[in-house]
Design an enzyme around this catalytic site. Structure first.
Site, mmCIF file in Angstrom:
data_model
loop_
_atom_site.group_PDB
_atom_site.id
_atom_site.type_symbol
_atom_site.label_atom_id
_atom_site.label_comp_id
_atom_site.label_asym_id
_atom_site.label_seq_id
_atom_site.Cartn_x
_atom_site.Cartn_y
_atom_site.Cartn_z
ATOM 1 N N HIS A 146 0.721 -1.090 -0.059
ATOM 2 C CA HIS A 146 0.034 -0.049 0.138
ATOM 3 C C HIS A 146 1.028 1.188 0.236
ATOM 4 O O HIS A 146 1.889 1.461 0.439
ATOM 5 C CB HIS A 146 -1.040 0.090 1.537
ATOM 6 C CG HIS A 146 -0.145 -0.088 2.671
ATOM 7 N ND1 HIS A 146 -0.071 -1.606 2.990
ATOM 8 C CD2 HIS A 146 0.277 0.558 3.558
ATOM 9 C CE1 HIS A 146 0.562 -1.297 4.203
ATOM 10 N NE2 HIS A 146 0.769 -0.043 4.524
HETATM 11 P P1 AMP Z 1 1.929 0.534 7.515
HETATM 12 O O1 AMP Z 1 2.745 0.708 8.718
HETATM 13 O O2 AMP Z 1 2.758 1.132 6.233
HETATM 14 O O3 AMP Z 1 1.639 -0.805 7.322
HETATM 15 O O4 AMP Z 1 0.645 1.375 7.418
HETATM 16 C C1 AMP Z 1 -0.549 0.732 7.824
HETATM 17 C C2 AMP Z 1 -1.476 1.967 7.671
HETATM 18 O O5 AMP Z 1 -2.830 1.308 7.595
HETATM 19 C C3 AMP Z 1 -1.416 2.674 8.777
HETATM 20 O O6 AMP Z 1 -1.268 3.987 8.715
HETATM 21 C C4 AMP Z 1 -2.567 2.553 9.669
HETATM 22 O O7 AMP Z 1 -3.196 3.614 10.320
HETATM 23 C C5 AMP Z 1 -3.701 1.907 8.571
HETATM 24 N N1 AMP Z 1 -4.505 0.998 8.883
HETATM 25 C C6 AMP Z 1 -4.625 -0.016 9.842
HETATM 26 N N2 AMP Z 1 -5.864 -0.535 10.077
HETATM 27 C C7 AMP Z 1 -6.575 0.003 8.833
HETATM 28 C C8 AMP Z 1 -7.984 -0.355 8.334
HETATM 29 N N3 AMP Z 1 -8.633 -1.231 8.854
HETATM 30 N N4 AMP Z 1 -8.340 0.624 7.332
HETATM 31 C C9 AMP Z 1 -7.615 1.490 7.026
HETATM 32 N N5 AMP Z 1 -6.416 1.649 7.201
HETATM 33 C C10 AMP Z 1 -5.874 0.927 8.418
#
Ligand code: AMP
Length: 780
Positions: free
Chosen positions: A678
């Site tokens: 992502h």
């Molecule tokens: P990363 O550390 O790059 O994996 O970032 C994951 C991101 O996903 C973080 O910014 C979280 O705030 C976000 N996140 C976690 N759970 C969800 C969810 N269910 N829906 C959308 N974003 C999420």
């Protein structure tokens, strides 16, 4: 069997009139000369020896470790001393053999810590080796084994350890052991070329106030190179005498220094390196935080102005607070670790102990420029001999705080001959210690300004010395350090080559700053030096090659960019907790999450981050199953990356239409917490109550965050993206605009809400920020 191993002396009468047996564990890579060592000792020795070699233990064929142990026990029972002739490079490998020691058996180690290059070339060339380790495969094996090398410590159970780093050390050890008669014994302790003058070391220890000098240190035997202290103090001594080389790339620096580094005081390729201690932070009690800021600031300034030079900050103490601070701050500032490194060791023995060639060393002296007084000043004057005193007097008789004096070292000086030091720069920094002259009280305004002056003066002197040397060599060889006439951000060193030469300099003229930006983002393997490619041609791992490149320079890692150990394969193996699967589920089944999904196509899904760390924070998810994180991305995914980038950009631009004051950055976390590749699209206000801790902040504001455009470029060029270490998440909090440091998140947030300093040029010029068109001009 085990009992036998633990008490091999059983059955030997304590009253028996004979000396103790010795188990001599040889430690060294293939090609380091272990077998030769044994043969040279056994030939003339009047003591009975048995050589236990795993390569021949089974009737001349390779056998097992337990066969070696069994043979050793038998030999000891026969009253023989034994050589354990195997690599024994790590503690675990040695442990069983160390257990052979006891009341009648001393366990010694001889460490054949010779340059890796030498071991490799010997291994490759030899024929008829007992263990059949020869030819082409030897190089890879030696290299791999050396990665695991763990120098022995007395607390493993050795009563004596001899370190040999060159042929003459080895010969000395051969002489010692071949002269060892049946009734003789050798003193306990650590021996080697680590210190020629214990008094100097005591001075340094006092100076650093890190340790009480061992009171039981006594001179030993006839060798001026050896010292010994009683066993109980040895561990302590070792730590402070640089016996443990803690920086791996320095460990085999003899092997790793680029051809043309200082040899015998002559810089063959005009790469000059200054080794300097942290000024004023020990005896003069200058605040470490402030001092480290100044060091990093001044080093950065200097390296941006001068090319073809290296700087090494040296501290004798393992775990030095100053080194840690400077290391972290240098990393934050993206200072090239190949040009500025930190070394634990004795500044007067950088070549003999660490393999580093520093033609110039700085001496934190006193205002009278007199030897003595303990500390580094005593150490340097003592190591350099009277020649330095005389040469210093010719230049100056006193020094004011904030200044320095450059003193050429006569070639007769032992420091010149042994270490290749051609110049000493005496410096005097500000003093905050009321017990010392010219104390500034607590006036840090003055203190900081004087400390800045001190480093400026030191570096200027260094640069002028190098300039002079180059001038002397004649204009035909137009290389060496170059003060740039161009704006600062237009001239920088080659991103990979630690010490670029003339041709590279010429090529570099006029090169745009974006090259520098690339450097700071850590280019992958393919751009390593030719040498490292040669040496490690069989090695395709990103991390290994980058580390090798570093070690080729003989420099240690400033830790600015620690590349993940493994860049491939392990993505699929990572166990993701169920909480970490949310994005994966949404990417594969967006139709089940309509309330969250902002956009959806065959390739991507866009949604708001559930815990936004800024006013606007989106995630662009790839929909490809199995592509969990950046580590999994390869060249075949480039179109997908481009797509994610363009979708992210579209959304950023959409938000900018609503609020032109926003600025966006798009990128990936090197090590994500959530499964499914992502892309973060995040506004740079970081105005969110979800941004709560250091980890949150640093995940978006250090090189842990990999900008989308850079990732695409790297994948395109190298097939992999550089991933940076999670340790970055623990580094200090710095404003992403002005880089000022802040003690906690509330203070940082309060600062960033007002900070109007333009973003660092590295971000602006590399297209890493998405800004409203009108604003682009202003920010730039
Ligand atoms: P990363 O550390 O790059 O994996 O970032 C994951 C991101 O996903 C973080 O910014 C979280 O705030 C976000 N996140 C976690 N759970 C969800 C969810 N269910 N829906 C959308 N974003 C999420």
């Amino acid at each position: 069997m085990e009992e036998d191993c633990e008490e091999p002396w059983k059955g030997v009468s304590a009253e028996e009139e004979r000396g103790k047996c010795v188990v001599l564990i040889l430690i060294g890579a293939p090609g380091s000369g272990k077998t030769t060592f044994c043969n040279h000792v056994m030939g003339p020795s009047s003591r009975p020896w048995a050589r236990i070699c795993q390569d021949t233990i089974a009737n001349g064929k390779s056998g097992t470790k337990s066969q070696c142990l069994k043979s050793a026990v038998e030999a000891l029972k026969d009253g023989k001393s034994v050589f354990i002739d195997r690599c024994n490079l790590d503690r675990e490998q040695r442990a069983e053999f160390v257990k052979l020691g006891g009341p009648q058996v001393d366990v010694h180690a001889v460490v054949l810590d010779l340059p890796a290059r030498l071991c490799i070339s010997r291994s490759v060339k030899r024929t008829g080796h007992e263990g059949n380790l020869q030819g082409g495969k030897a190089a890879a094996v030696v290299n791999r084994m050396l990665q695991k090398k763990e120098l022995p410590k007395l607390n493993e159970g050795f009563s004596r350890i001899t370190f040999c780093q060159n042929e003459s050390d080895v010969q000395g050890a051969i002489n010692t052991y071949s002269a060892l008669g049946p009734l003789d014994s050798l003193s306990s302790g650590c021996f080697g070329q680590k210190d020629s003058n214990p008094k100097v070391q005591l001075g340094i220890m006092k100076f650093l106030k890190k340790v009480e000098p061992p009171d039981n240190m006594v001179s030993h035997e006839n060798s001026s190179k050896e010292y010994v202290s009683k066993e109980e103090s040895l561990e302590k001594d070792k730590r402070y005498m640089g016996l443990e080389k803690i920086i791996s790339s320095v460990d085999n620096a003899d092997n790793d220094l680029p051809e043309g580094s200082l040899v015998g005081g002559v810089a063959l390729n005009d790469v000059h390196t200054l080794a300097f201690p942290s000024i004023s932070t020990s005896d003069f009690q200058f605040n470490h935080e402030k001092a480290s800021d100044i060091i990093v600031e001044k080093v950065d300034e200097f390296l941006n102005k001068v090319e073809n030079v290296g700087l090494v900050l040296v501290d004798l103490a393992v775990g030095s607070h100053m080194l840690s601070l400077v290391r972290a701050k240098a990393a934050q500032k993206n200072i090239d670790s190949k040009k500025f490194s930190m070394v634990v060791g004795n500044i007067t023995r950088l070549h003999t102990e660490q393999g580093l060639r520093c033609s110039v060393i700085a001496n934190a002296t006193n205002w009278r420029l007199k030897p003595g007084g303990g500390g580094i000043n005593a150490a340097i004057f003592s190591a350099a001999g009277q020649a330095l005193e005389i040469a210093t007097k010719e230049k100056a008789t006193s020094l004011r705080p904030g200044s320095s004096v450059l003193v050429p070292l006569p070639p007769t000086s032992p420091l010149y001959k042994r270490e290749g030091v051609t110049h000493v720069i005496h410096v005097l920094g500000p003093n905050m210690n009321p017990q010392r002259p010219n104390c500034l009280g607590n006036d840090y305004v003055k203190g900081c300004s004087v400390l800045r002056e001190t480093y400026t003066s030191l570096f200027d002197n260094f640069a002028s010395m190098v300039r002079n040397q180059i001038a002397q060599k004649g204009s035909s060889q137009n290389c060496g350090p170059v003060y740039s006439e161009l704006p600062e951000n237009l001239v920088h060193g080659n991103p990979i080559d630690p010490f670029p030469n003339t041709d590279q300099k010429i090529k570099r003229e006029g090169r745009h700053d974006s090259d520098r930006n690339k450097k700071y983002k850590g280019l992958p393997v393919e751009q390593t030096t030719k040498d490292s490619e040669c040496q490690h041609s069989g090695n395709s791992g990103v991390s290994e090659s980058i580390e090798n490149t570093r070690s080729m320079s003989g420099f240690s890692d400033v830790a600015e960019v620690k590349v993940q150990k493994k860049n491939d394969g392990d993505g699929a193996n990572k166990a993701w907790g169920s909480w970490a699967q949310a994005l994966h589920r949404m990417a594969l089944h967006p139709e089940q999450h309509k309330e969250s999904v902002l956009e959806m196509s065959d390739d991507v899904v866009v949604l708001n981050d559930l815990y936004p760390k800024a006013k606007r924070h989106l995630l662009v998810l790839s929909r490809m199953d199995g592509l969990d994180r950046l580590a999994d991305v390869r060249r075949e995914h480039i179109q997908l990356l481009r797509k994610m980038n363009s979708v992210g950009l579209k959304w950023a631009e959409k938000f900018l239409c609503d609020d032109a004051s926003l600025i966006f950055r798009m990128g990936y976390h090197s090590v994500p917490s959530m499964r499914q590749l992502h892309l973060h699209v995040i506004s740079q206000d970081f105005n969110s109550h979800h941004l709560k801790n250091k980890k949150h902040w640093n995940s978006f504001n250090t090189v842990f965050f990999r900008d989308s455009v850079d990732v695409i470029e790297e994948i395109d060029k190298y097939g992999k993206a550089t991933l940076n270490d999670e340790s970055l998440l623990g580094t200090e909090l710095r404003c992403h605009r002005c880089r000022s440091a802040h003690p906690n998140i509330p203070r940082l947030k309060s600062h960033i809400s007002n900070c109007k300093v333009p973003f660092p040029a590295t971000l602006l010029q590399n297209g890493n920020l998405v800004v409203a068109p009108a604003r682009a001009v202003k920010e730039a």
